[in-house]
Write a protein that holds these residues in place. Structure first.
Motif, PDB file in Angstrom:
ATOM      1  N   GLU A 264       0.821  -1.209   0.000  1.00  0.00           N
ATOM      2  CA  GLU A 264       0.000   0.000   0.000  1.00  0.00           C
ATOM      3  C   GLU A 264       0.860   1.266   0.000  1.00  0.00           C
ATOM      4  O   GLU A 264       0.488   2.286  -0.586  1.00  0.00           O
ATOM      5  CB  GLU A 264      -0.916   0.000   1.222  1.00  0.00           C
ATOM      6  N   LEU A 265       2.036   1.192   0.642  1.00  0.00           N
ATOM      7  CA  LEU A 265       2.937   2.344   0.667  1.00  0.00           C
ATOM      8  C   LEU A 265       3.403   2.724  -0.729  1.00  0.00           C
ATOM      9  O   LEU A 265       3.583   3.905  -1.041  1.00  0.00           O
ATOM     10  CB  LEU A 265       4.163   2.034   1.534  1.00  0.00           C
ATOM     11  N   ASN A 266       3.648   1.701  -1.552  1.00  0.00           N
ATOM     12  CA  ASN A 266       4.186   1.924  -2.894  1.00  0.00           C
ATOM     13  C   ASN A 266       3.118   1.922  -3.976  1.00  0.00           C
ATOM     14  O   ASN A 266       3.442   2.001  -5.157  1.00  0.00           O
ATOM     15  CB  ASN A 266       5.231   0.846  -3.205  1.00  0.00           C
ATOM     16  N   LYS A 267       1.876   1.810  -3.545  1.00  0.00           N
ATOM     17  CA  LYS A 267       0.788   1.735  -4.525  1.00  0.00           C
ATOM     18  C   LYS A 267       0.564   3.096  -5.160  1.00  0.00           C
ATOM     19  O   LYS A 267       0.549   4.116  -4.495  1.00  0.00           O
ATOM     20  CB  LYS A 267      -0.496   1.254  -3.855  1.00  0.00           C
ATOM     21  N   SER A 268       0.365   3.079  -6.457  1.00  0.00           N
ATOM     22  CA  SER A 268       0.155   4.317  -7.201  1.00  0.00           C
ATOM     23  C   SER A 268      -1.132   5.002  -6.773  1.00  0.00           C
ATOM     24  O   SER A 268      -2.167   4.374  -6.596  1.00  0.00           O
ATOM     25  CB  SER A 268       0.101   4.018  -8.708  1.00  0.00           C
ATOM     26  N   LYS A 269      -1.051   6.312  -6.560  1.00  0.00           N
ATOM     27  CA  LYS A 269      -2.239   7.077  -6.183  1.00  0.00           C
ATOM     28  C   LYS A 269      -3.241   7.176  -7.323  1.00  0.00           C
ATOM     29  O   LYS A 269      -4.392   7.529  -7.115  1.00  0.00           O
ATOM     30  CB  LYS A 269      -1.829   8.485  -5.735  1.00  0.00           C
ATOM     31  N   GLU A 270      -2.778   6.868  -8.534  1.00  0.00           N
ATOM     32  CA  GLU A 270      -3.685   6.931  -9.675  1.00  0.00           C
ATOM     33  C   GLU A 270      -4.642   5.751  -9.710  1.00  0.00           C
ATOM     34  O   GLU A 270      -5.630   5.755 -10.435  1.00  0.00           O
ATOM     35  CB  GLU A 270      -2.886   6.966 -10.990  1.00  0.00           C
ATOM     36  N   THR A 271      -4.346   4.672  -8.946  1.00  0.00           N
ATOM     37  CA  THR A 271      -5.224   3.496  -8.958  1.00  0.00           C
ATOM     38  C   THR A 271      -5.658   3.133  -7.546  1.00  0.00           C
ATOM     39  O   THR A 271      -5.439   2.024  -7.091  1.00  0.00           O
ATOM     40  CB  THR A 271      -4.497   2.299  -9.605  1.00  0.00           C
ATOM     41  N   PRO A 272      -6.275   4.099  -6.821  1.00  0.00           N
ATOM     42  CA  PRO A 272      -6.630   3.828  -5.433  1.00  0.00           C
ATOM     43  C   PRO A 272      -7.816   2.901  -5.266  1.00  0.00           C
ATOM     44  O   PRO A 272      -8.006   2.340  -4.204  1.00  0.00           O
ATOM     45  CB  PRO A 272      -6.959   5.229  -4.899  1.00  0.00           C
ATOM     46  N   HIS A 273      -8.644   2.767  -6.311  1.00  0.00           N
ATOM     47  CA  HIS A 273      -9.874   1.992  -6.194  1.00  0.00           C
ATOM     48  C   HIS A 273      -9.751   0.617  -6.850  1.00  0.00           C
ATOM     49  O   HIS A 273     -10.743   0.044  -7.277  1.00  0.00           O
ATOM     50  CB  HIS A 273     -11.040   2.763  -6.824  1.00  0.00           C
ATOM     51  N   ASP A 274      -8.543   0.094  -6.945  1.00  0.00           N
ATOM     52  CA  ASP A 274      -8.320  -1.217  -7.521  1.00  0.00           C
ATOM     53  C   ASP A 274      -9.125  -2.249  -6.741  1.00  0.00           C
ATOM     54  O   ASP A 274      -8.847  -2.506  -5.563  1.00  0.00           O
ATOM     55  CB  ASP A 274      -6.828  -1.544  -7.451  1.00  0.00           C
ATOM     56  N   PRO A 275     -10.124  -2.887  -7.366  1.00  0.00           N
ATOM     57  CA  PRO A 275     -10.977  -3.832  -6.627  1.00  0.00           C
ATOM     58  C   PRO A 275     -10.220  -5.065  -6.141  1.00  0.00           C
ATOM     59  O   PRO A 275     -10.545  -5.618  -5.093  1.00  0.00           O
ATOM     60  CB  PRO A 275     -12.049  -4.206  -7.662  1.00  0.00           C
ATOM     61  N   ILE A 276      -9.219  -5.497  -6.910  1.00  0.00           N
ATOM     62  CA  ILE A 276      -8.442  -6.664  -6.502  1.00  0.00           C
ATOM     63  C   ILE A 276      -7.641  -6.350  -5.241  1.00  0.00           C
ATOM     64  O   ILE A 276      -7.612  -7.145  -4.297  1.00  0.00           O
ATOM     65  CB  ILE A 276      -7.495  -7.112  -7.634  1.00  0.00           C
ATOM     66  N   PHE A 277      -7.030  -5.180  -5.223  1.00  0.00           N
ATOM     67  CA  PHE A 277      -6.245  -4.794  -4.046  1.00  0.00           C
ATOM     68  C   PHE A 277      -7.158  -4.589  -2.833  1.00  0.00           C
ATOM     69  O   PHE A 277      -6.809  -4.959  -1.709  1.00  0.00           O
ATOM     70  CB  PHE A 277      -5.465  -3.511  -4.331  1.00  0.00           C
ATOM     71  N   HIS A 278      -8.320  -4.019  -3.060  1.00  0.00           N
ATOM     72  CA  HIS A 278      -9.268  -3.808  -1.959  1.00  0.00           C
ATOM     73  C   HIS A 278      -9.721  -5.144  -1.374  1.00  0.00           C
ATOM     74  O   HIS A 278      -9.837  -5.299  -0.150  1.00  0.00           O
ATOM     75  CB  HIS A 278     -10.479  -3.021  -2.449  1.00  0.00           C
ATOM     76  N   THR A 279      -9.944  -6.124  -2.254  1.00  0.00           N
ATOM     77  CA  THR A 279     -10.321  -7.464  -1.782  1.00  0.00           C
ATOM     78  C   THR A 279      -9.185  -8.098  -0.992  1.00  0.00           C
ATOM     79  O   THR A 279      -9.411  -8.735   0.046  1.00  0.00           O
ATOM     80  CB  THR A 279     -10.681  -8.366  -2.979  1.00  0.00           C
ATOM     81  N   ALA A 280      -7.954  -7.904  -1.481  1.00  0.00           N
ATOM     82  CA  ALA A 280      -6.789  -8.431  -0.766  1.00  0.00           C
ATOM     83  C   ALA A 280      -6.676  -7.799   0.614  1.00  0.00           C
ATOM     84  O   ALA A 280      -6.340  -8.470   1.595  1.00  0.00           O
ATOM     85  CB  ALA A 280      -5.517  -8.175  -1.568  1.00  0.00           C
ATOM     86  N   GLN A 281      -6.966  -6.498   0.712  1.00  0.00           N
ATOM     87  CA  GLN A 281      -6.957  -5.818   2.006  1.00  0.00           C
ATOM     88  C   GLN A 281      -7.973  -6.433   2.956  1.00  0.00           C
ATOM     89  O   GLN A 281      -7.688  -6.666   4.136  1.00  0.00           O
ATOM     90  CB  GLN A 281      -7.261  -4.328   1.829  1.00  0.00           C
ATOM     91  N   GLN A 282      -9.163  -6.694   2.443  1.00  0.00           N
ATOM     92  CA  GLN A 282     -10.220  -7.278   3.271  1.00  0.00           C
ATOM     93  C   GLN A 282      -9.827  -8.665   3.782  1.00  0.00           C
ATOM     94  O   GLN A 282      -9.998  -8.975   4.967  1.00  0.00           O
ATOM     95  CB  GLN A 282     -11.527  -7.358   2.481  1.00  0.00           C
ATOM     96  N   LEU A 283      -9.291  -9.495   2.874  1.00  0.00           N
ATOM     97  CA  LEU A 283      -8.913 -10.853   3.263  1.00  0.00           C
ATOM     98  C   LEU A 283      -7.761 -10.842   4.272  1.00  0.00           C
ATOM     99  O   LEU A 283      -7.764 -11.617   5.233  1.00  0.00           O
ATOM    100  CB  LEU A 283      -8.513 -11.657   2.022  1.00  0.00           C
ATOM    101  N   ALA A 284      -6.777  -9.971   4.048  1.00  0.00           N
ATOM    102  CA  ALA A 284      -5.648  -9.873   4.978  1.00  0.00           C
ATOM    103  C   ALA A 284      -6.124  -9.411   6.348  1.00  0.00           C
ATOM    104  O   ALA A 284      -5.655  -9.910   7.382  1.00  0.00           O
ATOM    105  CB  ALA A 284      -4.595  -8.911   4.431  1.00  0.00           C
ATOM    106  N   ALA A 285      -7.057  -8.460   6.369  1.00  0.00           N
ATOM    107  CA  ALA A 285      -7.593  -7.958   7.636  1.00  0.00           C
ATOM    108  C   ALA A 285      -8.370  -9.044   8.373  1.00  0.00           C
ATOM    109  O   ALA A 285      -8.263  -9.192   9.596  1.00  0.00           O
ATOM    110  CB  ALA A 285      -8.483  -6.747   7.380  1.00  0.00           C
ATOM    111  N   ILE A 286      -9.153  -9.817   7.640  1.00  0.00           N
ATOM    112  CA  ILE A 286      -9.940 -10.887   8.248  1.00  0.00           C
ATOM    113  C   ILE A 286      -9.026 -11.965   8.829  1.00  0.00           C
ATOM    114  O   ILE A 286      -9.251 -12.477   9.932  1.00  0.00           O
ATOM    115  CB  ILE A 286     -10.905 -11.498   7.209  1.00  0.00           C
ATOM    116  N   LEU A 287      -7.965 -12.315   8.087  1.00  0.00           N
ATOM    117  CA  LEU A 287      -7.005 -13.313   8.584  1.00  0.00           C
ATOM    118  C   LEU A 287      -6.338 -12.837   9.875  1.00  0.00           C
ATOM    119  O   LEU A 287      -6.193 -13.600  10.833  1.00  0.00           O
ATOM    120  CB  LEU A 287      -5.932 -13.581   7.525  1.00  0.00           C
ATOM    121  N   ALA A 288      -5.933 -11.566   9.890  1.00  0.00           N
ATOM    122  CA  ALA A 288      -5.279 -11.026  11.082  1.00  0.00           C
ATOM    123  C   ALA A 288      -6.216 -11.052  12.280  1.00  0.00           C
ATOM    124  O   ALA A 288      -5.821 -11.391  13.397  1.00  0.00           O
ATOM    125  CB  ALA A 288      -4.804  -9.596  10.813  1.00  0.00           C
ATOM    126  N   THR A 289      -7.467 -10.717  12.042  1.00  0.00           N
ATOM    127  CA  THR A 289      -8.455 -10.717  13.119  1.00  0.00           C
ATOM    128  C   THR A 289      -8.725 -12.139  13.604  1.00  0.00           C
ATOM    129  O   THR A 289      -8.911 -12.371  14.800  1.00  0.00           O
ATOM    130  CB  THR A 289      -9.771 -10.081  12.641  1.00  0.00           C
TER     131      THR A 289
END
Length: 346
Positions: A264-289
């Motif tokens: 996320e630190l290196n992610k381009s600001k031009e593609t903030p709404h990438d659905p694949i990355f957003h899904t990856a964020q959700q899955l990573a958050a759920i795993l951590a929880t």
């Protein structure tokens, strides 16, 4: 992101906040949306977190009851009591986060916004630090059995746990410091206002919450394996399966979270709404929880009486922890005997 916003800039602020994971410290991917939670991903996140809350409170509560009140206080019960307390505290804060996901409106004030982020990070650090301590303790017990038998006490273990929690609290301060709330129309948003410190926080969390613990635990396990093989004590390695599972599960649950945070630190600001990355964020958050409710079930799974239906779930947890305590004592006694024979022969 910048920290100075005028009242006329709230619309721009909301747009900026939508481009970041506003709840990465909370291990819950809060998706900013208009109105209540209706999207499939949001509904799934809510359901999963409700399950984690229920199982985490019940499972960790059972471990706290058993290790804190039913079993004789020992070094091992002190370690597992600390793990259960860490997970129980985090699970107890989940209803607040679930409410935020559902309503997309933070109604709990600035203190709770900071406190929830602090608790999640405290849970991560305290859990991994206790796992590191247990690994070092196992290593010392096998490598220096005579010293361990004379020096390992429940009182000293409690002191070590308090120190681990203190360091964890210090490392968790940035998560609370950079947490903030902002009003947008009738909606209040709880978000991470990192200013220019986002990279520092992420890499500090990765270094102290994953990299250093991983190297330490790997070193301890390498020493353990060599020592056990040298003393031909392979039949006493079964209790280590519990710790191996706990450690493996922790890294499995938290590694994706750290990777996504760095990406996320290196992610381009031009593609903030990438659905694949957003899904990856959700899955990573759920795993951590999810890591906060798994440990009690690992204790039960590893107990000797797994297949005996007449034992309750509480008995399985107690059996698993008690088995490791007794096996640790047997390991120390046998290693002492081996070392004494070797000393006599020399």
């Amino acid at each position: 992101m910048t920290s100075n916003y005028s009242e006329d800039d709230y619309s721009d602020l909301l747009e900026e906040l939508t481009n970041v994971n506003v709840s990465e410290e909370n291990a819950v991917s809060v998706h900013l949306h208009a109105g209540y939670c209706r999207e499939a991903g949001c509904v799934f996140t809510v359901i999963f977190n409700v399950i984690i809350f229920l199982l985490g409170i019940i499972g960790n509560g059972a471990v706290i009851w058993i290790t804190g009140f039913k079993m004789k206080k020992s070094v091992n019960t002190t370690w597992y009591l600390s793990l259960a307390l860490s997970d129980f505290i985090f699970c107890a804060t989940l209803p607040v986060l679930i409410s935020y996901i559902v309503t997309a409106n933070w109604t709990f004030g600035l203190f709770m916004c900071k406190f929830n982020s602090f608790v999640m990070t405290l849970n991560m650090y305290s859990s991994i630090f206790i796992l590191v301590i247990i690994s070092v303790d196992r290593c010392i017990t096998v490598k220096f059995p005579v010293w361990a038998q004379n020096q390992r006490t429940a009182k000293k273990a409690s002191l070590v746990v308090v120190m681990a929690w203190f360091v964890s609290a210090l490392l968790s301060i940035p998560s609370a410091k950079f947490r903030d709330t902002v009003n947008h129309s009738s909606t209040i948003i709880c978000y991470s206002n990192y200013e220019h410190h986002h990279g520092t926080v992420v890499y500090m969390r990765f270094t102290f919450g994953l990299l250093i613990p991983f190297l330490t635990i790997s070193t301890c396990y390498s020493i353990l394996i060599c020592k056990l093989k040298a003393n031909q004590m392979s039949k006493f390695t079964k209790p280590y399966k519990i710790m191996t599972l706990l450690i493996t599960t922790f890294f499995f649950c938290w590694l994706p979270f750290h990777i996504i945070s760095i990406i996320e630190l290196n992610k381009s600001k031009e593609t903030p709404h990438d659905p694949i990355f957003h899904t990856a964020q959700q899955l990573a958050a759920i795993l951590a929880t999810a890591n906060s409710f798994i440990n009690p079930f690992l204790y039960a799974f590893m107990a000797k009486d797994l297949k005996k239906k007449c034992y309750s779930f509480l008995s399985k947890i107690e059996s698993a922890i008690d088995e490791e305590t007794q096996s640790a004592f047997q390991r120390t006694s046998i290693t002492n005997s081996v070392d004494n024979r070797l000393s006599t022969a020399v």
